[in-house]
Design a protein around this motif. Structure first.
Motif, PDB file in Angstrom:
ATOM      1  N   GLY A  48       0.783  -1.208   0.039  1.00  0.00           N
ATOM      2  CA  GLY A  48      -0.127  -0.164   0.127  1.00  0.00           C
ATOM      3  C   GLY A  48       0.761   1.120  -0.086  1.00  0.00           C
ATOM      4  O   GLY A  48       1.852   1.261  -0.731  1.00  0.00           O
ATOM      5  N   ASP A  49       0.413   2.267   0.880  1.00  0.00           N
ATOM      6  CA  ASP A  49       0.976   3.609   0.918  1.00  0.00           C
ATOM      7  C   ASP A  49       1.829   3.856   2.016  1.00  0.00           C
ATOM      8  O   ASP A  49       1.481   3.250   3.104  1.00  0.00           O
ATOM      9  N   SER A  50       2.576   4.851   2.046  1.00  0.00           N
ATOM     10  CA  SER A  50       3.073   5.592   3.204  1.00  0.00           C
ATOM     11  C   SER A  50       2.423   6.990   3.081  1.00  0.00           C
ATOM     12  O   SER A  50       2.573   7.882   2.113  1.00  0.00           O
ATOM     13  N   ALA A  51       1.499   7.435   4.182  1.00  0.00           N
ATOM     14  CA  ALA A  51       0.894   8.938   4.206  1.00  0.00           C
ATOM     15  C   ALA A  51       1.922  10.059   4.180  1.00  0.00           C
ATOM     16  O   ALA A  51       2.969   9.735   4.947  1.00  0.00           O
ATOM     17  N   GLY A  52       1.814  10.957   3.736  1.00  0.00           N
ATOM     18  CA  GLY A  52       2.523  12.186   3.788  1.00  0.00           C
ATOM     19  C   GLY A  52       1.926  13.456   3.121  1.00  0.00           C
ATOM     20  O   GLY A  52       1.044  13.355   2.635  1.00  0.00           O
ATOM     21  N   LEU A  53       2.823  14.495   3.093  1.00  0.00           N
ATOM     22  CA  LEU A  53       2.458  15.702   2.620  1.00  0.00           C
ATOM     23  C   LEU A  53       3.338  16.220   1.652  1.00  0.00           C
ATOM     24  O   LEU A  53       4.750  16.118   1.799  1.00  0.00           O
ATOM     25  N   PHE A  54       3.211  16.751   0.442  1.00  0.00           N
ATOM     26  CA  PHE A  54       3.974  17.437  -0.514  1.00  0.00           C
ATOM     27  C   PHE A  54       5.145  16.690  -0.758  1.00  0.00           C
ATOM     28  O   PHE A  54       6.393  17.273  -0.428  1.00  0.00           O
ATOM     29  N   GLY A  55       4.932  15.537  -1.468  1.00  0.00           N
ATOM     30  CA  GLY A  55       6.084  14.501  -1.789  1.00  0.00           C
ATOM     31  C   GLY A  55       6.725  13.744  -0.934  1.00  0.00           C
ATOM     32  O   GLY A  55       7.712  13.031  -0.859  1.00  0.00           O
ATOM     33  N   ARG A  56       6.261  13.960   0.647  1.00  0.00           N
ATOM     34  CA  ARG A  56       6.553  13.032   1.646  1.00  0.00           C
ATOM     35  C   ARG A  56       5.830  11.856   1.553  1.00  0.00           C
ATOM     36  O   ARG A  56       4.644  11.968   2.173  1.00  0.00           O
ATOM     37  N   GLY A  57       6.080  10.843   1.008  1.00  0.00           N
ATOM     38  CA  GLY A  57       5.166   9.814   1.192  1.00  0.00           C
ATOM     39  C   GLY A  57       4.679   9.411  -0.100  1.00  0.00           C
ATOM     40  O   GLY A  57       5.221   9.973  -1.127  1.00  0.00           O
TER      41      GLY A  57
END
Length: 250
Positions: A48-57
């Motif tokens: 799945g995914d790695s949650a983050g903001l603006f390119g982090r994740g």
């Protein structure tokens, strides 16, 4: 997830291999993961995914993508483990729906796919109970699972020309539709009763008999969809107008 599985299956021998990271192309962990799978009765693969903001994740605000493939080399890891012949359960912890046709319907499809999205801090225990059969899954998809990135954006609320038609060769039919979900039992719907007429702006009563035809108690989500065949404005071909959760014994 691994802690929850070890807690629920305390008497079982559970091994863990990272396999690969969410992002990147490092395959150095593949060999250990494949070796563990070869010695196991069943392999539970969490992707799945790695949650983050603006390119982090890989998902979150500012993390847009041009592909709906799983990030990194996660698909390759699943394929390598499935090739061992060990039954595979793929748990998807993601913030967006991915194109998983290869895992669900393709020649290399895995034994089961659990789309969990981001289930929260107690999600691991909930998933372990579902995998153990303690409870029967009763969730339903809040979005459609896409067949490919090329047929997006897609919504079950699409107008007539937003679905499969002769004006395009792209198949916009979702891999699994909005409202889809499986159970460890089976249900039968009979005696659907819909009034022939209804007062304008009034209420319409619809009834149906739901029978648990399986061998264990479970919860079903009865969904009612409607469409407007005659209208002055474009309306969806189908729209969810009601649902009810019902728990039934066999």
């Amino acid at each position: 997830m691994i802690d929850a599985l070890r807690e629920r299956f305390a008497a079982a021998e559970i091994t863990f291999s990272a396999g690969c990271a969410v992002e990147g192309d490092d395959r150095s962990g593949f060999a250990a993961a494949v070796a563990d799978a070869e010695d196991a009765d069943v392999a539970v693969i969490v992707v799945g995914d790695s949650a983050g903001l603006f390119g982090r994740g890989t998902v979150g605000e500012g993390n847009d993508v041009s592909s709906l493939d799983l990030p990194g080399v996660q698909r390759d890891l699943v394929t390598a483990i499935a090739a061992t012949g060990t039954p595979v359960v793929m748990v998807v912890l993601s913030g967006r729906p991915y194109a998983l046709d290869w895992a669900l319907d393709g020649p290399d499809a895995v034994g089961a796919v659990v789309q969990a999205f981001f289930p929260g801090e107690e999600g691991g225990r909930a998933l372990a109970r579902i995998l153990a059969g303690d409870v029967s899954p009763s969730g339903r998809l809040p979005v459609s699972l896409p067949r490919s990135a090329g047929t997006q954006p897609y919504s079950y609320l699409h107008p007539l020309l937003g679905g499969p038609s002769e004006i395009t060769t792209a198949d916009s039919t979702p891999l699994r539709p909005f409202g889809f979900g499986l159970s460890y039992t089976s249900f039968q719907y009979t005696d659907l009763c819909v009034p022939a007429t209804a007062a304008p702006a009034g209420e319409l009563g619809v009834s149906v008999t739901v029978t648990n035809t399986g061998k264990r108690a479970a919860t079903d989500v009865v969904q009612l969809y409607a469409h407007t065949p005659y209208r002055s404005t474009t309306r969806p071909v189908a729209q969810l107008i009601g649902f009810e959760r019902v728990t039934l014994e066999p």
